[in-house]
Design an enzyme around this catalytic site. Structure first.
Site, short mmCIF file in Angstrom:
data_model
loop_
_atom_site.label_atom_id
_atom_site.label_comp_id
_atom_site.label_asym_id
_atom_site.label_seq_id
_atom_site.Cartn_x
_atom_site.Cartn_y
_atom_site.Cartn_z
N ALA A 41 57.87 41.04 49.57
CA ALA A 41 57.74 39.73 50.22
C ALA A 41 58.99 39.35 51.00
CB ALA A 41 57.42 38.67 49.17
N GLY B 66 51.67 37.86 47.57
CA GLY B 66 52.20 38.19 46.25
C GLY B 66 51.36 37.72 45.08
N HIS C 170 49.08 25.30 39.45
CA HIS C 170 49.20 25.61 38.02
C HIS C 170 50.32 24.83 37.34
CE1 HIS C 170 46.98 29.73 38.63
NE2 HIS C 170 46.16 28.69 38.63
C1 BJW Z 1 54.83 41.54 45.09
C2 BJW Z 1 56.15 41.78 44.80
C3 BJW Z 1 57.03 41.65 45.86
C4 BJW Z 1 55.10 42.08 42.99
N1 BJW Z 1 56.57 41.30 47.06
N2 BJW Z 1 54.39 41.20 46.29
C5 BJW Z 1 35.65 35.28 34.21
C6 BJW Z 1 35.44 35.31 35.58
C7 BJW Z 1 36.04 34.37 36.40
C8 BJW Z 1 36.87 33.40 35.88
C9 BJW Z 1 37.08 33.38 34.52
C10 BJW Z 1 36.47 34.30 33.70
N3 BJW Z 1 36.86 34.05 32.41
C11 BJW Z 1 37.71 32.99 32.43
C12 BJW Z 1 37.84 32.57 33.70
C13 BJW Z 1 38.68 31.47 34.19
C14 BJW Z 1 40.16 31.79 34.15
C15 BJW Z 1 40.40 33.13 34.82
O1 BJW Z 1 40.47 33.26 36.02
N4 BJW Z 1 40.55 34.19 34.04
C16 BJW Z 1 40.73 35.53 34.62
C17 BJW Z 1 41.87 36.24 33.90
C18 BJW Z 1 39.41 36.27 34.60
N5 BJW Z 1 40.82 30.73 34.89
C19 BJW Z 1 41.14 29.58 34.33
O2 BJW Z 1 40.96 29.37 33.14
C20 BJW Z 1 41.70 28.52 35.25
N6 BJW Z 1 40.96 27.32 35.10
C21 BJW Z 1 39.66 27.26 35.42
O3 BJW Z 1 39.02 28.22 35.83
O4 BJW Z 1 39.13 26.00 35.29
C22 BJW Z 1 37.72 25.82 35.59
C23 BJW Z 1 37.42 25.63 37.04
C24 BJW Z 1 36.15 25.90 37.50
C25 BJW Z 1 35.84 25.75 38.85
C26 BJW Z 1 36.78 25.28 39.74
C27 BJW Z 1 38.03 24.99 39.27
C28 BJW Z 1 38.36 25.19 37.94
C29 BJW Z 1 43.14 28.21 34.89
C30 BJW Z 1 44.04 29.36 35.21
C31 BJW Z 1 45.45 29.08 34.74
C32 BJW Z 1 46.36 30.27 35.01
N7 BJW Z 1 47.52 30.10 34.30
C33 BJW Z 1 48.56 31.13 34.42
C34 BJW Z 1 49.65 30.88 33.31
C35 BJW Z 1 50.22 29.52 33.36
C36 BJW Z 1 51.35 29.42 34.35
C37 BJW Z 1 52.58 30.17 33.90
O5 BJW Z 1 52.85 30.28 32.70
O6 BJW Z 1 53.31 30.66 34.80
O7 BJW Z 1 49.11 31.13 35.74
S1 BJW Z 1 47.99 32.80 34.20
C38 BJW Z 1 49.10 33.53 35.35
O8 BJW Z 1 48.27 34.17 36.35
C39 BJW Z 1 49.84 32.35 36.02
C40 BJW Z 1 49.72 32.75 37.48
O9 BJW Z 1 49.85 31.60 38.30
C41 BJW Z 1 48.38 33.41 37.57
C42 BJW Z 1 48.21 34.31 38.76
O10 BJW Z 1 49.07 35.42 38.68
P1 BJW Z 1 49.72 36.04 40.00
O11 BJW Z 1 50.62 35.05 40.61
O12 BJW Z 1 48.66 36.60 40.86
O13 BJW Z 1 50.64 37.20 39.36
P2 BJW Z 1 50.25 38.71 39.01
O14 BJW Z 1 51.30 39.23 38.10
O15 BJW Z 1 48.85 38.85 38.55
O16 BJW Z 1 50.33 39.46 40.41
C43 BJW Z 1 51.57 39.60 41.08
C44 BJW Z 1 51.32 40.25 42.43
O17 BJW Z 1 52.52 40.27 43.14
C45 BJW Z 1 50.80 41.69 42.33
O18 BJW Z 1 49.67 41.85 43.19
C46 BJW Z 1 52.00 42.54 42.83
O19 BJW Z 1 51.60 43.69 43.57
C47 BJW Z 1 52.68 41.55 43.73
N8 BJW Z 1 54.11 41.76 43.87
N9 BJW Z 1 56.25 42.15 43.45
C48 BJW Z 1 55.23 41.11 47.22
N10 BJW Z 1 58.36 41.90 45.68
#
Ligand code: BJW
Length: 229
Positions: free
Chosen positions: A216, A172, A106
């Site tokens: 973690a 995580g 990302h």
């Molecule tokens: C702990 C802890 C501790 C806490 N110890 N654990 C419908 C269906 C399917 C897909 C889509 C859809 N509609 C749209 C889409 C596509 C979309 C998408 O997935 N949307 C969903 C919301 C449904 N995706 C995209 O648009 C992506 N691009 C894409 O799909 O292109 C087309 C393609 C097609 C085919 C192949 C390839 C590509 C792009 C996604 C870009 C994501 N960007 C972000 C923001 C930018 C970065 C930033 O500003 O930082 O990235 S969104 C945000 O979420 C960020 C993160 O990287 C990402 C994931 O979040 P993460 O890391 O999982 O965090 P959390 O908060 O969700 O979870 C934290 C976890 O930690 C929890 O489980 C806690 O329990 C745990 N935790 N403390 C251990 N101490």
């Protein structure tokens, strides 16, 4: 040689003081993701988006790697295996800990990208909509971050690594954002063992052969020590 692919998310950096997205008090409870994490939001209000990422960059620069980041370095150095870390995180704590085989799918806060010509350069501590691209001179500089609707980076290399993995470990991450969330299914189809390490249970029944629940900073070093013995 065995091959291990580790997918990390915001939870791995939570104990370094960096916020997650979807937890209680997470970033998406304070900001509208359509405004700050989409190309359309950036086109509408680039100043707001730069402010959001400038604050995140400052937090990341002030933070340091925690025991989970360090444990993954130990795994890379000591395991009789090829280890690749694929991170969704835009902080640089994995590389500051010492991880060398790393993909930032990302993007990263340390990078700037010209939306006009695609030139990339190291981001200054604070960016603004009036910053000029050092290559083409356009005032269209943006953080080198993958927003919703954009293609994550190095997907071919990621899919290839997952297809060849013996073990896939998700640490995580909530598993709500694709394509990262789909990698565990790819790994299973390729015959890899799958392990999830998370503070809380994620709602992904049947996808992981083993689940370790805990912070973690404790669970990852514990698992790495057990793996290495
Ligand atoms: C702990 C802890 C501790 C806490 N110890 N654990 C419908 C269906 C399917 C897909 C889509 C859809 N509609 C749209 C889409 C596509 C979309 C998408 O997935 N949307 C969903 C919301 C449904 N995706 C995209 O648009 C992506 N691009 C894409 O799909 O292109 C087309 C393609 C097609 C085919 C192949 C390839 C590509 C792009 C996604 C870009 C994501 N960007 C972000 C923001 C930018 C970065 C930033 O500003 O930082 O990235 S969104 C945000 O979420 C960020 C993160 O990287 C990402 C994931 O979040 P993460 O890391 O999982 O965090 P959390 O908060 O969700 O979870 C934290 C976890 O930690 C929890 O489980 C806690 O329990 C745990 N935790 N403390 C251990 N101490």
């Amino acid at each position: 040689m065995k091959r291990i692919v580790i997918l990390t998310g915001a939870g791995v950096s939570a104990e370094s003081g960096l916020g997650t997205f979807r937890d209680k008090d997470g970033l998406w409870t304070k900001y509208d993701l359509a405004e700050v994490a989409t190309p359309e939001g950036f086109a509408q209000n680039p100043g707001l988006v730069h402010d959001f990422y400038n604050a995140r960059r400052a937090n990341a620069l002030d933070a340091g790697p925690n025991a989970a980041h360090h444990a993954l370095v130990r795994l890379e150095r000591e395991a009789q295996a090829e280890v690749l870390v694929v991170t969704q995180n835009v902080d640089d704590l994995h590389e500051r800990a010492g991880t060398t085989r790393l993909i930032h799918m990302h993007g990263c806060l340390t990078g700037a990208l010209c939306a006009s010509c695609g030139h990339r350069w190291p981001a200054p501590r604070a960016m603004s909509p009036t910053d000029l691209c050092p290559s083409c001179g356009a005032a269209t500089t943006r953080p080198d971050i993958v927003w919703f609707g954009e293609m994550p980076y190095q997907m071919d290399a990621i899919y290839e690594a997952v297809a060849g993995a013996d073990l896939f470990v998700s640490i995580g991450t909530s598993g709500e954002v694709y394509p990262a969330a789909g990698l565990v299914e790819e790994a299973r189809m390729a015959g890899a063992e799958t392990l999830e390490i998370n503070l809380e249970p994620t709602n992904r029944p049947g996808l992981f052969d083993e689940v370790i629940q805990g912070p973690a900073s404790e669970a990852v070093p514990g698992w790495v020590s057990a793996y290495l013995t």
